[in-house]
Design an enzyme around this catalytic site. Structure first.
Site, PDB file in Angstrom:
ATOM      1  N   GLY A 198       1.137  -0.121  -7.963  1.00  0.00           N
ATOM      2  CA  GLY A 198       0.702  -1.045  -6.928  1.00  0.00           C
ATOM      3  C   GLY A 198      -0.508  -0.560  -6.184  1.00  0.00           C
ATOM      4  O   GLY A 198      -0.986  -1.208  -5.247  1.00  0.00           O
ATOM      5  N   THR A 199      -1.055   0.572  -6.598  1.00  0.00           N
ATOM      6  CA  THR A 199      -2.194   1.191  -5.917  1.00  0.00           C
ATOM      7  C   THR A 199      -3.532   0.658  -6.383  1.00  0.00           C
ATOM      8  O   THR A 199      -4.557   0.941  -5.760  1.00  0.00           O
ATOM      9  CB  THR A 199      -2.164   2.705  -6.144  1.00  0.00           C
ATOM     10  OG1 THR A 199      -2.158   2.959  -7.553  1.00  0.00           O
ATOM     11  CG2 THR A 199      -0.919   3.320  -5.529  1.00  0.00           C
ATOM     12  N   GLY A 211      -3.121  11.616  -8.511  1.00  0.00           N
ATOM     13  CA  GLY A 211      -3.125  10.785  -9.697  1.00  0.00           C
ATOM     14  C   GLY A 211      -4.514  10.364 -10.116  1.00  0.00           C
ATOM     15  O   GLY A 211      -4.989  10.694 -11.209  1.00  0.00           O
ATOM     16  N   ARG A 218     -15.559  10.994  -2.255  1.00  0.00           N
ATOM     17  CA  ARG A 218     -16.245   9.757  -2.626  1.00  0.00           C
ATOM     18  C   ARG A 218     -15.221   8.647  -2.870  1.00  0.00           C
ATOM     19  O   ARG A 218     -14.216   8.853  -3.559  1.00  0.00           O
ATOM     20  CB  ARG A 218     -17.051  10.011  -3.894  1.00  0.00           C
ATOM     21  CG  ARG A 218     -17.945   8.875  -4.347  1.00  0.00           C
ATOM     22  CD  ARG A 218     -18.681   9.320  -5.591  1.00  0.00           C
ATOM     23  NE  ARG A 218     -19.458   8.259  -6.195  1.00  0.00           N
ATOM     24  CZ  ARG A 218     -19.720   8.182  -7.495  1.00  0.00           C
ATOM     25  NH1 ARG A 218     -19.257   9.127  -8.315  1.00  0.00           N
ATOM     26  NH2 ARG A 218     -20.437   7.198  -7.986  1.00  0.00           N
ATOM     27  N   PRO A 239     -13.845   0.627  -2.195  1.00  0.00           N
ATOM     28  CA  PRO A 239     -13.540   0.495  -0.758  1.00  0.00           C
ATOM     29  C   PRO A 239     -12.434  -0.495  -0.451  1.00  0.00           C
ATOM     30  O   PRO A 239     -11.657  -0.298   0.486  1.00  0.00           O
ATOM     31  CB  PRO A 239     -14.884   0.032  -0.166  1.00  0.00           C
ATOM     32  CG  PRO A 239     -15.911   0.462  -1.142  1.00  0.00           C
ATOM     33  CD  PRO A 239     -15.266   0.382  -2.489  1.00  0.00           C
ATOM     34  N   GLN A 260      -4.970   1.076   0.642  1.00  0.00           N
ATOM     35  CA  GLN A 260      -4.100   2.244   0.557  1.00  0.00           C
ATOM     36  C   GLN A 260      -3.865   2.882   1.919  1.00  0.00           C
ATOM     37  O   GLN A 260      -2.735   3.164   2.308  1.00  0.00           O
ATOM     38  CB  GLN A 260      -4.712   3.277  -0.392  1.00  0.00           C
ATOM     39  CG  GLN A 260      -4.382   3.052  -1.837  1.00  0.00           C
ATOM     40  CD  GLN A 260      -2.985   3.537  -2.175  1.00  0.00           C
ATOM     41  OE1 GLN A 260      -1.994   2.929  -1.799  1.00  0.00           O
ATOM     42  NE2 GLN A 260      -2.897   4.631  -2.885  1.00  0.00           N
ATOM     43  N   GLY A 316      -8.086  12.690  -3.246  1.00  0.00           N
ATOM     44  CA  GLY A 316      -6.966  11.762  -3.176  1.00  0.00           C
ATOM     45  C   GLY A 316      -6.847  11.107  -1.819  1.00  0.00           C
ATOM     46  O   GLY A 316      -7.230  11.684  -0.802  1.00  0.00           O
ATOM     47  N   GLY A 363      -3.851   8.686  -1.338  1.00  0.00           N
ATOM     48  CA  GLY A 363      -2.602   7.930  -1.336  1.00  0.00           C
ATOM     49  C   GLY A 363      -1.692   8.234  -0.166  1.00  0.00           C
ATOM     50  O   GLY A 363      -0.897   7.392   0.241  1.00  0.00           O
ATOM     51  N   GLU A 364      -1.780   9.448   0.392  1.00  0.00           N
ATOM     52  CA  GLU A 364      -0.802   9.863   1.395  1.00  0.00           C
ATOM     53  C   GLU A 364      -1.394  10.180   2.767  1.00  0.00           C
ATOM     54  O   GLU A 364      -0.673  10.235   3.758  1.00  0.00           O
ATOM     55  CB  GLU A 364      -0.037  11.075   0.862  1.00  0.00           C
ATOM     56  CG  GLU A 364       0.884  10.676  -0.271  1.00  0.00           C
ATOM     57  CD  GLU A 364       1.214  11.796  -1.238  1.00  0.00           C
ATOM     58  OE1 GLU A 364       2.382  12.140  -1.353  1.00  0.00           O
ATOM     59  OE2 GLU A 364       0.288  12.313  -1.891  1.00  0.00           O
TER      60      GLU A 364
END
Length: 712
Positions: free
Chosen positions: A464-465, A506, A582, A586, A592, A655, A657-658
């Site tokens: 879903g990212t 990932g 980078r 966007p 995210q 990364g 994601g978090e």
């Protein structure tokens, strides 16, 4: 061909978006399959004990029932299975009569339809010999032990005691966070079948290759004989990183009954059987001079652990990264309890850890009567404070300054309870955070097709990212072609070894592999014959121990309104500034980090898995009782990215994601203090805690003595 057509950096919408909104995207429970049978899990209703009797006689005669698997009839699995940390007993399902936690699968009923399987599972009679269980998380627990140092040693720099003694201000406070569930939109599901000696699984997971490795180990077969696909996944947040019970039990049933078997969990079963963020109990001590220079940071964190499997909730990481201080000490403690084995949840360690550390830093600013923004700016390190290594890139000051400018921080009166709107108390707060970044091995293949297009095959996971869309852009620029000429294949263990969607590594890991494969392919494109394929395995090309500290950074600003009569807290504004290298896309990147901030808001105000101290069972294992942020709880959220480039990555990526989740709860908690003048040191910030902030946290009192008997 142009070396860069600009696909990276363009705000492209998701390639699979139309499939999802029209219902054409098929998930693990959607796969048409002839001869399909259905499995339904029966889970333990006690937290510790043994199965005395499991009576299947009545169930076997029910309509459509094909059979029941339990510890007496299930196939034997290899007990030597390991995960990243060591031996993993959590995956050895239906192998014995021991109950290590409430919700442990004790049987699987298989029937022709899911309704028949569910009815039979509900009718299955299981009796237990119940033993005293232990849910008491405290750092002083008699079974507490140092956590694994697999992620690196504890910090112990400088003379902590001397620096604290010399400090003008010392803050020492305790902070607690609850067990949390991942709550992905799609519950876990898998469809499994055997073709000779090969097992096939269509599963909802975050890493098809790693799931195939565990499944191969369980069945003691070559990994090449295990085929796991996860083309579309409806969210994960870490909860689908493991080889889940739906895969293990599904493969068992398919083997025994000789036909495809599907297991689709209910929401309650997801709560009961899949890992959660563990509870934490953290003590933070910070010493500072009168001018706000930090002298000492001591972060001690304890977290709940299952004896079945090792796990690290690395709450103390940011104490080693965020602030300069002559003395820094950390201690991470694991407390084995009779609980569901924990799992990584978005921003593992950093999220509960930042709540504690950033709350304590704010408390130092309060004691010094100093702007908390200025305190943070005053203590930025030039190099990593503990390791002494330089940062590969560190744009945290830019995040703080730009975030403060956009948020209007300069107009803030730092006195608590200084701003009202009618009966409401208004407050603002901020928090910073970091999250470790890097790259892990992956294999990518790129084929130049005869029609001038390119097919990229990599065992990545799109949970879903928007990974498909991002990797298409990376491949297009690496090949020097338009994005429309690139097709991505992913979510299949047969595509080769690849890191899963987790750890904010990932996209960077997959992009590195794709970029290297593109380089190799372009060297061979002069051949007149197509298709031409280039394959690259990056396992020998990556520096796992770089000489620089690789991190992402954020600054989150929050405004809240608190009703002192009811204790209700409403977040009215959230603004986050992020330094993540980078930015590939966007549009997706903003999605995210905004999603991460919403998750942090939900952690701050709503989320809490509650267990009955007498039984150890979940009492709110559904969305009626386990509260998550709904639309009405979420304000307009602003997110931005400061210019950044990661020099340790060939494309400058890092990364993201978090990093959006990690600092948000602390920013909201600090804003609640500014509104009310009262600190909130336990999450979630419930109404009762706002109204009665000094009421002690109620903990279970059924801890076992070392000999197995109960206290009290």
């Amino acid at each position: 061909m142009s070396p860069d057509l600009g696909a990276v950096g363009a705000p492209r919408p998701r390639l699979e978006g139309r499939l999802k909104v029209t219902g054409a995207a098929r998930y693990a429970a959607d796969l048409p399959m002839p001869g399909l049978a259905h499995g339904w899990m029966v889970t333990a209703t006690v937290s510790r004990g043994r199965i005395r009797d499991l009576d299947t006689s009545a169930v076997l005669g029910m309509p459509g029932v094909l059979g029941v698997l339990d510890h007496r009839t299930a196939p034997r699995l290899d007990p030597g299975v390991r995960n990243y940390f060591g031996p993993d007993g959590s995956v050895l399902l239906l192998q014995d009569d021991v109950i290590p936690y409430a919700g442990r699968p004790v049987a699987l009923v298989v029937a022709e339809t899911p309704e028949q399987a569910r009815a039979a599972a509900n009718a299955l009679q299981v009796t237990y010999d119940v033993e005293p269980h232990d849910l008491d998380l405290t750092p002083e627990h008699p079974a507490a032990r140092p956590a694994s140092t697999a992620f690196g040693p504890e910090a112990d720099t400088g003379d902590l005691e001397a620096e604290l003694a010399a400090s003008a201000v010392v803050v020492e406070e305790r902070y607690r966070t609850p067990e949390e569930s991942h709550c992905a939109m799609e519950p876990h599901a898998a469809t499994a079948w055997w073709d000779g000696d090969d097992v096939h699984v269509v599963d909802s997971n975050q890493g098809a290759f790693s799931v195939s490795e565990v499944l191969a180990a369980l069945w003691s077969i070559d990994r090449e004989r295990v085929h796991v696909r996860s083309e579309h996944v409806g969210g994960g947040f870490g909860g689908k990183s493991a080889c889940g019970p739906q895969v293990i039990l599904g493969s068992m049933a398919a083997k025994v009954f000789g036909r495809p078997v599907r297991i689709a969990m209910t929401r309650a079963q997801v709560f009961e059987t899949t890992g959660a963020r563990p509870r934490t109990d953290q003590l933070v001590t910070v010493g500072a001079d009168a001018d706000g220079r930090l002298r000492a940071i001591h972060h001690r964190a304890a977290y709940a652990l299952s004896p079945l499997v090792e796990y690290i909730e690395w709450c103390t990481e940011q104490a080693k990264i965020l602030y300069a201080a002559p003395a820094i000490r950390t201690r991470l403690t694991a407390v084995p309890l009779d609980v569901l084995p924990p799992a990584s949840m978005r921003g593992p360690g950093a999220t509960p850890g930042s709540f504690a550390l950033e709350s304590a830093i704010d408390e130092v600013a309060e004691r010094l009567d100093m702007d908390p923004l200025e305190l943070r700016l005053r203590n930025q390190p030039d190099v990593a404070p503990v390791s002494g290594r330089p940062f590969s890139t560190r744009r945290l000051v830019s995040c703080l300054r730009e975030g403060a400018r956009r948020f209007g921080w300069a107009a803030r009166d730092r006195r608590p309870r200084s701003r009202r709107e009618g009966p409401l108390l208004i407050g603002t707060g901020l928090a910073t955070t970091s999250f470790s970044a890097g790259v892990f091995p992956s294999t990518a293949s790129i084929t130049a097709e005869a029609d001038g297009t390119f097919t990229v095959a990599i065992g990545a996971s799109d949970i879903g990212t928007g990974a498909r869309t991002a990797l298409t852009a990376v491949a297009a620029d690496a090949l020097g072609v338009a994005a429309e000429q690139v097709t991505i294949r992913l979510g299949d263990s047969d595509l080769g070894m690849a890191w899963g969607a987790g750890g904010s590594r990932g996209t960077t890991s997959w992009s590195f592999a794709i970029t290297e494969a593109a380089k190799k392919l372009r060297e061979n494109l002069d051949t007149p014959v197509r298709p031409v394929t280039a394959t690259v395995d990056t396992s020998t090309m990556i520096d796992f121990q770089p000489d620089r500290e690789r991190q992402t950074f954020s600054a989150v600003f929050a405004e809240v309104a608190v009703d002192p009569a009811t204790g209700e807290v409403r977040v009215r504004r959230l603004l986050g500034m992020f330094a993540v290298g980078r930015v590939i896309n966007p549009l997706l990147a903003r999605s995210q980090v905004v999603g991460g901030m919403i998750m942090g808001l939900s952690m701050a105000l709503h989320e809490e898995s509650v267990r009955d101290p007498l039984t150890g069972r979940h009492v709110n294992a559904d969305f009626a009782g386990y509260h998550i942020a709904a639309h009405a709880d979420v304000p307009d959220i602003e997110a931005g990215f400061v210019p950044d480039y990661e020099p340790l990555d060939p494309s400058g990526f890092n990364g993201l994601g978090e990093i959006g989740t990690s600092g948000t709860a602390a920013a909201i908690a600090n804003a609640v203090w500014h509104a009310t003048g009262t600190r909130q040191r336990a999450l979630p910030i419930r109404l009762d805690r706002v109204l009665e902030p000094d009421r002690p946290v109620q903990l279970p009192v059924n801890r076992l003595k070392p000999d197995g008997s109960r206290h009290g």
